[in-house]
Write a protein that holds these residues in place. Sequence first.
Motif, PDB file in Angstrom:
ATOM      1  N   ALA A 126       0.855  -1.388  -0.318  1.00  0.00           N
ATOM      2  CA  ALA A 126      -0.242  -0.063   0.218  1.00  0.00           C
ATOM      3  C   ALA A 126       1.008   1.202   0.224  1.00  0.00           C
ATOM      4  O   ALA A 126       0.636   2.397  -0.224  1.00  0.00           O
ATOM      5  N   LEU A 127       2.166   1.006   0.440  1.00  0.00           N
ATOM      6  CA  LEU A 127       3.241   2.058   0.434  1.00  0.00           C
ATOM      7  C   LEU A 127       4.385   2.031  -1.112  1.00  0.00           C
ATOM      8  O   LEU A 127       4.359   3.610  -0.777  1.00  0.00           O
ATOM      9  N   ALA A 128       3.709   1.464  -1.760  1.00  0.00           N
ATOM     10  CA  ALA A 128       4.334   1.613  -2.747  1.00  0.00           C
ATOM     11  C   ALA A 128       4.652   2.673  -4.198  1.00  0.00           C
ATOM     12  O   ALA A 128       5.898   3.845  -4.403  1.00  0.00           O
ATOM     13  N   PRO A 129       3.634   2.969  -4.248  1.00  0.00           N
ATOM     14  CA  PRO A 129       3.041   3.960  -5.422  1.00  0.00           C
ATOM     15  C   PRO A 129       3.656   5.087  -5.233  1.00  0.00           C
ATOM     16  O   PRO A 129       3.558   5.865  -3.821  1.00  0.00           O
ATOM     17  N   LEU A 130       4.894   5.927  -5.808  1.00  0.00           N
ATOM     18  CA  LEU A 130       5.367   7.236  -5.717  1.00  0.00           C
ATOM     19  C   LEU A 130       5.199   7.889  -6.358  1.00  0.00           C
ATOM     20  O   LEU A 130       5.186   7.566  -7.847  1.00  0.00           O
ATOM     21  N   ALA A 131       4.663   9.072  -6.508  1.00  0.00           N
ATOM     22  CA  ALA A 131       4.254  10.240  -7.981  1.00  0.00           C
ATOM     23  C   ALA A 131       5.426  11.151  -7.969  1.00  0.00           C
ATOM     24  O   ALA A 131       5.891  11.408  -6.865  1.00  0.00           O
ATOM     25  N   PRO A 132       5.146  11.100  -9.202  1.00  0.00           N
ATOM     26  CA  PRO A 132       6.209  11.878  -9.322  1.00  0.00           C
ATOM     27  C   PRO A 132       7.051  13.340  -9.125  1.00  0.00           C
ATOM     28  O   PRO A 132       7.729  14.019  -8.997  1.00  0.00           O
ATOM     29  N   CYS A 133       6.015  14.197  -8.835  1.00  0.00           N
ATOM     30  CA  CYS A 133       5.455  15.263  -8.067  1.00  0.00           C
ATOM     31  C   CYS A 133       5.680  15.464  -6.477  1.00  0.00           C
ATOM     32  O   CYS A 133       5.900  16.246  -5.500  1.00  0.00           O
ATOM     33  N   LEU A 134       5.838  14.425  -5.887  1.00  0.00           N
ATOM     34  CA  LEU A 134       6.409  14.355  -4.187  1.00  0.00           C
ATOM     35  C   LEU A 134       7.717  15.164  -4.079  1.00  0.00           C
ATOM     36  O   LEU A 134       8.717  15.577  -4.822  1.00  0.00           O
ATOM     37  N   SER A 135       7.483  15.405  -2.416  1.00  0.00           N
ATOM     38  CA  SER A 135       8.302  16.634  -2.531  1.00  0.00           C
ATOM     39  C   SER A 135      10.487  16.225  -2.585  1.00  0.00           C
ATOM     40  O   SER A 135      10.962  16.970  -3.339  1.00  0.00           O
ATOM     41  N   TRP A 136      10.449  14.422  -2.404  1.00  0.00           N
ATOM     42  CA  TRP A 136      11.437  14.232  -2.166  1.00  0.00           C
ATOM     43  C   TRP A 136      12.373  14.489  -3.339  1.00  0.00           C
ATOM     44  O   TRP A 136      13.359  14.715  -3.803  1.00  0.00           O
ATOM     45  N   ALA A 170      12.646  17.350  -4.700  1.00  0.00           N
ATOM     46  CA  ALA A 170      13.380  18.538  -4.941  1.00  0.00           C
ATOM     47  C   ALA A 170      14.597  18.023  -4.313  1.00  0.00           C
ATOM     48  O   ALA A 170      15.869  19.407  -3.758  1.00  0.00           O
ATOM     49  N   GLU A 171      14.825  17.057  -3.627  1.00  0.00           N
ATOM     50  CA  GLU A 171      15.703  16.693  -2.708  1.00  0.00           C
ATOM     51  C   GLU A 171      17.141  16.759  -3.299  1.00  0.00           C
ATOM     52  O   GLU A 171      17.354  15.422  -3.564  1.00  0.00           O
ATOM     53  N   PRO A 172      18.754  17.226  -3.155  1.00  0.00           N
ATOM     54  CA  PRO A 172      19.410  16.919  -3.679  1.00  0.00           C
ATOM     55  C   PRO A 172      20.336  15.382  -3.002  1.00  0.00           C
ATOM     56  O   PRO A 172      19.356  14.513  -2.640  1.00  0.00           O
ATOM     57  N   LEU A 173      20.324  14.409  -4.125  1.00  0.00           N
ATOM     58  CA  LEU A 173      20.845  12.830  -4.575  1.00  0.00           C
ATOM     59  C   LEU A 173      22.076  13.670  -3.763  1.00  0.00           C
ATOM     60  O   LEU A 173      23.350  14.167  -3.617  1.00  0.00           O
ATOM     61  N   ILE A 174      22.294  12.310  -2.204  1.00  0.00           N
ATOM     62  CA  ILE A 174      23.731  11.903  -1.903  1.00  0.00           C
ATOM     63  C   ILE A 174      24.442  12.057  -2.352  1.00  0.00           C
ATOM     64  O   ILE A 174      24.812  11.061  -3.865  1.00  0.00           O
ATOM     65  N   ARG A 175      25.630  11.958  -2.720  1.00  0.00           N
ATOM     66  CA  ARG A 175      26.549  11.996  -3.400  1.00  0.00           C
ATOM     67  C   ARG A 175      28.146  11.456  -2.528  1.00  0.00           C
ATOM     68  O   ARG A 175      28.346  11.460  -2.033  1.00  0.00           O
ATOM     69  N   ARG A 176      28.703  10.211  -3.261  1.00  0.00           N
ATOM     70  CA  ARG A 176      29.803   9.785  -2.608  1.00  0.00           C
ATOM     71  C   ARG A 176      31.529  10.765  -3.593  1.00  0.00           C
ATOM     72  O   ARG A 176      30.991  10.286  -4.805  1.00  0.00           O
ATOM     73  N   PRO A 177      32.274  10.219  -3.088  1.00  0.00           N
ATOM     74  CA  PRO A 177      34.131  10.378  -3.584  1.00  0.00           C
ATOM     75  C   PRO A 177      34.275   9.787  -4.335  1.00  0.00           C
ATOM     76  O   PRO A 177      34.212   8.397  -3.849  1.00  0.00           O
ATOM     77  N   ILE A 178      34.820   9.495  -5.429  1.00  0.00           N
ATOM     78  CA  ILE A 178      35.897   8.357  -6.038  1.00  0.00           C
ATOM     79  C   ILE A 178      36.954   9.141  -5.357  1.00  0.00           C
ATOM     80  O   ILE A 178      37.825  10.264  -5.877  1.00  0.00           O
ATOM     81  N   ASN A 216      13.393   4.386  -6.947  1.00  0.00           N
ATOM     82  CA  ASN A 216      14.933   3.636  -6.510  1.00  0.00           C
ATOM     83  C   ASN A 216      16.000   5.133  -6.213  1.00  0.00           C
ATOM     84  O   ASN A 216      16.423   4.929  -5.038  1.00  0.00           O
ATOM     85  N   LEU A 217      15.525   6.361  -6.258  1.00  0.00           N
ATOM     86  CA  LEU A 217      16.669   7.058  -6.568  1.00  0.00           C
ATOM     87  C   LEU A 217      16.067   8.174  -5.023  1.00  0.00           C
ATOM     88  O   LEU A 217      17.308   8.938  -4.246  1.00  0.00           O
ATOM     89  N   ALA A 218      15.109   7.907  -4.823  1.00  0.00           N
ATOM     90  CA  ALA A 218      14.855   8.182  -3.121  1.00  0.00           C
ATOM     91  C   ALA A 218      15.523   7.842  -2.540  1.00  0.00           C
ATOM     92  O   ALA A 218      15.483   7.943  -1.628  1.00  0.00           O
ATOM     93  N   ALA A 219      15.939   6.432  -2.769  1.00  0.00           N
ATOM     94  CA  ALA A 219      16.996   5.989  -1.844  1.00  0.00           C
ATOM     95  C   ALA A 219      18.323   6.825  -1.354  1.00  0.00           C
ATOM     96  O   ALA A 219      18.841   6.371  -0.292  1.00  0.00           O
ATOM     97  N   ALA A 220      18.267   7.099  -2.423  1.00  0.00           N
ATOM     98  CA  ALA A 220      19.508   8.478  -1.923  1.00  0.00           C
ATOM     99  C   ALA A 220      19.516   9.670  -1.682  1.00  0.00           C
ATOM    100  O   ALA A 220      20.338  10.183  -2.409  1.00  0.00           O
ATOM    101  N   ARG A 221      18.169   9.760  -1.116  1.00  0.00           N
ATOM    102  CA  ARG A 221      17.669  11.067  -0.453  1.00  0.00           C
ATOM    103  C   ARG A 221      17.427  10.992   1.038  1.00  0.00           C
ATOM    104  O   ARG A 221      17.091   9.773   1.685  1.00  0.00           O
ATOM    105  N   GLY A 222      17.843  11.497   1.727  1.00  0.00           N
ATOM    106  CA  GLY A 222      17.297  11.903   3.637  1.00  0.00           C
ATOM    107  C   GLY A 222      18.238  11.314   3.788  1.00  0.00           C
ATOM    108  O   GLY A 222      19.964  10.699   3.866  1.00  0.00           O
ATOM    109  N   THR A 223      18.177  10.422   5.440  1.00  0.00           N
ATOM    110  CA  THR A 223      18.417   9.584   6.122  1.00  0.00           C
ATOM    111  C   THR A 223      19.248   8.435   5.079  1.00  0.00           C
ATOM    112  O   THR A 223      18.466   7.161   5.162  1.00  0.00           O
TER     113      THR A 223
END
Length: 301
Positions: A13-23, A25-33, A277-284
């Motif tokens: 029930a929690l799975a669908p994600l709308a492209p307009c969700l606020s996440w 706008a949050e930048p993706l986590i970035r990692r260094p080479i 998937n990209l929502a996983a690279a945002r937030g905590t």
Amino acid sequence: MPVSRRAVLAASALAPLAPCLSWAAEPLIRRPIPSTGEMLPAIGIGTSRRYEVEPNPEAVAPLKAAVQSFVSLGGSVIDTAPSYGTAEDVLGLILTEPGLREKIFLASKVDTQGRDATLAEFERSLKRMKVANLDLVAVHNLIDVNENLAVLRDLKRDKRIRYVGVTVWRDGQLDALEAVMKRETLDFIQVNYAIDNRAAAERVLPLAADKGVAVMTNVPFGRDRLFKAVQGKELPPVAKDLGCTSWPQVFLKYVLGHPAVTCPIPGMAKVAYVEDNLAAARGTLPNPAQRKQMETFIDAV
């Protein structure tokens, strides 16, 4: 019967994600080479299987839409290989979109033996993808690893590639990978690592951190193995703490929670999967205690 990601998402029930969700706008986590300090968005696209379609406009259209969405949401890393069927040809059609190649960190591999054959394979990859150079080329599955690394270093010296690496995809290759990492200077490794397949964390990931090697991780969903395990199950409480709204986000946040991991590369053949998937690279990201909770949950299912 295999259980697909679609089935798991449809059952939640929690799975669908709308492209307009606020996440979004949050930048993706970035990692260094580590070898250069260049920063990469922390989730990429892997093209094995999902991008092995007929290289014609109709078949490629949904994949092109997925890549365009991926880039628009901040992604850049796309990983492929000559051995992935038509995937390089498909990318060649996608990357003709004006201005798109410049936004992509494009990685491929070599998987043949002998200097002449390896150079010819590299040139074929460029031709198939319609590009002048590649960001990363890795020795696939450690094939003829000494000779192929020498070839790749020459290509790096000549500025035809920017980074050099090696790859494996199964646990039986980890000892050999560790030996190569100890004796060679590498920019990247690619290794199999998932919440239910943690062997790489025992020695390979700590060694990569010690040696300053970037880590791409493949099969983060265990080739749908994890989706089968959790079908019909509710997300665990830790998922809410981490802001996860789907099982793919749980699996990816676990992988990203390891500090040595630079970029997991799940297959993403649909816009909805890119957004999820990209929502996983945002937030905590999970701390060690939360990662342990996640392991305990998965080990019990």
